[in-house]
Design an enzyme around this catalytic site. Sequence first.
Site, PDB file in Angstrom:
ATOM      1  CG  HIS A  15      -2.275   0.608   0.917  1.00 21.21           C
ATOM      2  ND1 HIS A  15      -2.448   1.686   0.076  1.00 21.21           N
ATOM      3  CD2 HIS A  15      -3.527   0.282   1.348  1.00 21.21           C
ATOM      4  CE1 HIS A  15      -3.714   2.009   0.003  1.00 21.21           C
ATOM      5  NE2 HIS A  15      -4.409   1.164   0.758  1.00 21.21           N
ATOM      6  NE  ARG A  16       6.260   0.040   1.849  1.00 28.42           N
ATOM      7  CZ  ARG A  16       7.467  -0.503   1.992  1.00 28.42           C
ATOM      8  NH1 ARG A  16       8.310  -0.022   2.902  1.00 28.42           N
ATOM      9  NH2 ARG A  16       7.840  -1.521   1.233  1.00 28.42           N
TER      10      ARG A  16
END
Length: 431
Positions: free
Chosen positions: A404-405
Amino acid sequence: MPIPILMPALSPTMEEGTLAKWLVKEGDSVEAGDVIAEIETDKATMEVEAVDEGTLARILVQDGTDEVAVNAPIALLLEEGEDASALEGFSVKPLNGSQAPAESDQSAPEQISASPAPEPEPVLCTAPMPPMGERIFASPLARRLAGEKGIDLTSVAGTGPHGRIIKRDIESHQPKSAPAARPSEPPKDAKAPPAGLFVEGRYETIKLDGMRKTIAARMTESKRDIPHYYLTIDCEIDALLKTRKELNAKSPEGEGSFKISVNDFVVRACALSLMKVPEANRSFTEDAIIQHKHADVAIAVAIDGGLITPIVFDAEAKGLSVIAKEVQDLAARARDRKLMPEEYQGGTFSISNLGMFGVKHFTAVINSPHACILAVGAGEKRPIIKDGAVSSATIMTCTMSCDHRVVDGAVGAQFLQAFKGYIEDPLTMLL
């Protein structure tokens, strides 16, 4: 003065290995580039080349020795013009990191020891250590000379085999002032196993090998440091199975023949989807997002004792037949532990397929530095609603784990949408 031959780090994850076999014996002359030994790493069995020329004077680590630490002395090499008398009073004392070992100990008896001295030993190498994650390929002699002259090895261009830094590179280099070497971290004490949990005699202890240690470390790091999220999609694969059957029927028989698998279609579909949704073809670093230009698809292959992920490079530019041949070759050599590091290190995307084991659905741990991994389940007949009526279709469930980064939910969904389109209309992958 004798040159210690050190246990090489043959991959970024290697901390120790097994010295499987010496291919030379004491007294043999070797030249730079000669293959002198075979080393078993956590992933493969690899040949080790000499980086200096001379005479192999003494073997310190014998065939079949396991758990040999990276940079530990394994043999001694005499330079041109030296004889056995040069070994008198010479003691090998490995230092931390990639520094060269101390060369002599005047108070030592006439013997060679691979164990550190009990008292502190002065460090000859003052060249700075490379940043974490980088490895400098340099001969022991070059490292010693660089330390004496205060030369930063990261600023030296190597002219030896495979770009390794050798003696002449140091001698011709103009030294610059270098920052102080970073202090090494003290070794962490190993934790004792928990007591009282198991009844004596009802279990056996299996020693961790290099591969299992590496898998444990990498998976723990990935699950701990990468914020995973998961997206699942169902794909109808009846058209794919029909196309596969027709293509394989036209494939020539005999030696060297191959068959296209469902997984080959998955590799091709992932590669095309990465080109269609390039935001999913990225890696996260602390300083920047890496946008990859090609789809280098890594495929999880189960081997004896663990797992390895050989890579199909530039998969977006390869047809199904080329992918099938390449995957077949990579998987066979992976099981024999004959892959070179560059064939399983790197990549931009991973696939883990457990469909052949009948697994319907699972989630996979991201294979850093990739941002995504696709977990592929078995194709099975399921009831579906089509045009308002109940019918059946062969459904394959796929779940993508995303970092998700760097890959947001909408991007992951767009990738799976593109992937589903290619899988359900396989002729679009042949264009």
